[in-house]
Design an enzyme around this catalytic site. Structure first.
Site, PDB file in Angstrom:
ATOM      1  N   HIS A 155      -6.751 -28.507  19.596  1.00  0.00           N
ATOM      2  CA  HIS A 155      -7.739 -29.537  19.221  1.00  0.00           C
ATOM      3  C   HIS A 155      -8.003 -29.561  17.716  1.00  0.00           C
ATOM      4  CE1 HIS A 155      -8.579 -30.326  23.414  1.00  0.00           C
ATOM      5  NE2 HIS A 155      -8.973 -29.086  23.629  1.00  0.00           N
ATOM      6  N   ASP A 190      -1.859 -27.974  28.583  1.00  0.00           N
ATOM      7  CA  ASP A 190      -3.255 -27.591  28.779  1.00  0.00           C
ATOM      8  C   ASP A 190      -3.945 -28.721  29.562  1.00  0.00           C
ATOM      9  OD1 ASP A 190      -5.508 -25.654  27.286  1.00  0.00           O
ATOM     10  OD2 ASP A 190      -6.273 -27.694  27.664  1.00  0.00           O
ATOM     11  N   HIS A 192      -6.636 -30.157  28.805  1.00  0.00           N
ATOM     12  CA  HIS A 192      -7.215 -31.107  27.854  1.00  0.00           C
ATOM     13  C   HIS A 192      -6.146 -31.683  26.932  1.00  0.00           C
ATOM     14  CE1 HIS A 192     -10.389 -28.087  28.840  1.00  0.00           C
ATOM     15  NE2 HIS A 192     -11.144 -29.163  28.954  1.00  0.00           N
ATOM     16  N   ASP A 279      -5.976 -23.734  32.184  1.00  0.00           N
ATOM     17  CA  ASP A 279      -7.192 -24.390  32.678  1.00  0.00           C
ATOM     18  C   ASP A 279      -6.898 -25.549  33.635  1.00  0.00           C
ATOM     19  OD1 ASP A 279      -6.192 -25.775  30.499  1.00  0.00           O
ATOM     20  OD2 ASP A 279      -8.068 -25.787  29.364  1.00  0.00           O
TER      21      ASP A 279
END
Ligand code: OKP
Ligand code: ZN
Length: 335
Positions: A155, A190, A192, A279
Site C-alpha cells: 500500500h 493479498d 487487499h 489474509d
C-alpha cells in the site's frame, strides 16, 4: 525454500489503529513473525544493500519524514505513535508544509499506519529482506525464494505510507531486478488491492502488475483497484485488476488467478515477484474471503506452473495462529 529474514523486523510495534471508529490494538502484530518463523524453520539474514535501491522507488522528502516523524512528533510533546489526522483535500493547491501534523497528512493515505519509534529501522530491514531474497534469483543460485517481510509494503507509494505499509518491499525488489536487466511482472494475491505498487508502476509498460483482491467498493483501500484501472500512457494495459466478492473461496479464486497468470504469460517476463498475503484465509479477522489452509499449496502450485524465477514477498495475513501453516503451504506449492 530459501527464507530471508532480519530479526530487526520484530522491533516495530505500532500500538493502535483506527478500526470501526475507535482506536483498537493494531492488527499488524509482532507475533505474526513468531508464528511464521516457527512454521518455516531456518532463515538467512539479508546483507545491507543500502539506501540506493530504496531511493530509486521512494521520494527523498518522504524518506526523510519517515525517518524523523516519530522523534519530531515526540518533540512536540505528543504521546504515543505519530499518526496523521488531517489530509490535504483533493485538488487543494500545493502549499509549503512544515508542521509534523500536516506532513504526516501530506505523506499518508489513512490513520491505520502509525509511525512508531523503530518504524524507519524496521521498514528499512523489511525492504532489505526483499532485496536479500531477490539476490540468489538474480545470481541464478535459486529458482524461488521467500522474503519474510514485516511490515508489509504494497500500500506504500512513492511518497506516502498507508495500509500498515511504509516502504514498498515488492516494488523495491521489482525495480532492482528491472535495473539488473530483467523483465519483471508483479502478481499481488493479498486480500487487499496493492494500490501503492500499482501507483509506482502505473505509467510504465516495462513492469506488469496484476492484482486479485476484494472489491474496493466494500473493502480497503476503497479508492483504488477497480477493474477499469489498466495503466496510463506507456503503461496502458500493463496493469490488471481482478475484483472478487466477499465470501470468495478457491472455486471462485482459481479462474481469476488463471486469468491473471495468462496475462502475465502473455507479457512474457523472465522474473516474477509475488506479493503474498495470507489474509484471503477464511479465519482472517480483518478480511472477508473464505480460503482454506488446504487451498494455499494449490495457489502456490498454479503460480509455480508459470515456470518463472519467483520472489515471494510477505504482505498481510492477520489470523496469527494459522499464518505460518498457510504461508508454508503456499510455498510448498513451488515444490
Ligand atoms: C494491509 B495489507 C477493515 C479496515 C482495514 C486496513 C487494512 C490494511 C491491510 N475494517 N484496515 O494489505 O494486508
Ligand atoms: Zn491485505
Amino acid at each position: 525454500m530459501l527464507t530471508v529474514y532480519d530479526s530487526r523486523q520484530r522491533l516495530h510495534y505500532p500500538a493502535q489503529e483506527f478500526f470501526n471508529g475507535a482506536l483498537e490494538p493494531h492488527a499488524e502484530r509482532q507475533d505474526r513473525i513468531d508464528n511464521l518463523l516457527a512454521a518455516l524453520g531456518d532463515t538467512v539474514a539479508p546483507r545491507d544493500h543500502g539506501r540506493a535501491p530504496i531511493e530509486v522507488v521512494h521520494d527523498p522528502a518522504y524518506l526523510a519524514l519517515l525517518k524523523t516523524a516519530h522523534a519530531r512528533w515526540r518533540g512536540e510533546g505528543r504521546p504515543g505513535d505519530a499518526i496523521g489526522y488531517a489530509w490535504p483535500v483533493v485538488r487543494r493547491r500545493p502549499v509549503a508544509i512544515e508542521r509534523i501534523d500536516a506532513l504526516l497528512g501530506l505523506h499518508s493515505t489513512d490513520a491505520v499506519t502509525p509511525v512508531a519509534e523503530k518504524t524507519w529501522e524496521v521498514a528499512y530491514w523489511s525492504a532489505q529482506t526483499a532485496l536479500g531474497a531477490l539476490e540468489p534469483l538474480l545470481e541464478g543460485r535459486a529458482r524461488t525464494s521467500f522474503a519474510l517481510c514485516r511490515p508489509p509494503g504494497h500500500h506504500a507509494g512513492r511518497d506516502y505510507l498507508g495500509g500498515y505499509c511504509y516502504l514498498n518491499n515488492a516494488a523495491i525488489a521489482a525495480q532492482h531486478a528491472s535495473d539488473a536487466g530483467h523483465s519483471v511482472a508483479i502478481l499481488d494475491v493479498d486480500y487487499h488491492h496493492g494500490n501503492g505498487t500499482q501507483d509506482i508502476f502505473y505509467a510504465r509498460g516495462d513492469v506488469f502488475f496484476a492484482s486479485l483482491h476484494a472489491d474496493p467498493a466494500t473493502d480497503f483501500p476503497y479508492f483504488w483497484g477497480r477493474p477499469d484501472e489498466s495503466g496510463e500512457r506507456e503503461g496502458e494495459g500493463a496493469t490488471l485488476n481482478l475484483v472478487l466478492p466477499r465470501g470468495t473461496g478457491w472455486a471462485t479464486y482459481r479462474p481469476a488467478l488463471a486469468c491473471a497468470l495468462d496475462a502475465i504469460a502473455r507479457f512474457g517476463p523472465n522474473l516474477l515477484v509475488v506479493s503474498f498475503g495470507a489474509d484471503t484465509f477464511a479465519g482472517d479477522p480483518i478480511a472477508g474471503f473464505a480460503m482454506a489452509t488446504a487451498d494455499y499449496p494449490r495457489m502456490g502450485a498454479e503460480i509455480a506452473a508459470l515456470g518463472l524465477p519467483t520472489l515471494v514477498v510477505m504482505e498481510g495475513g492477520y489470523a496469527v495462529a494459522a499464518l505460518g501453516e498457510n504461508v508454508a503451504g503456499f510455498l510448498s506449492g513451488f515444490g
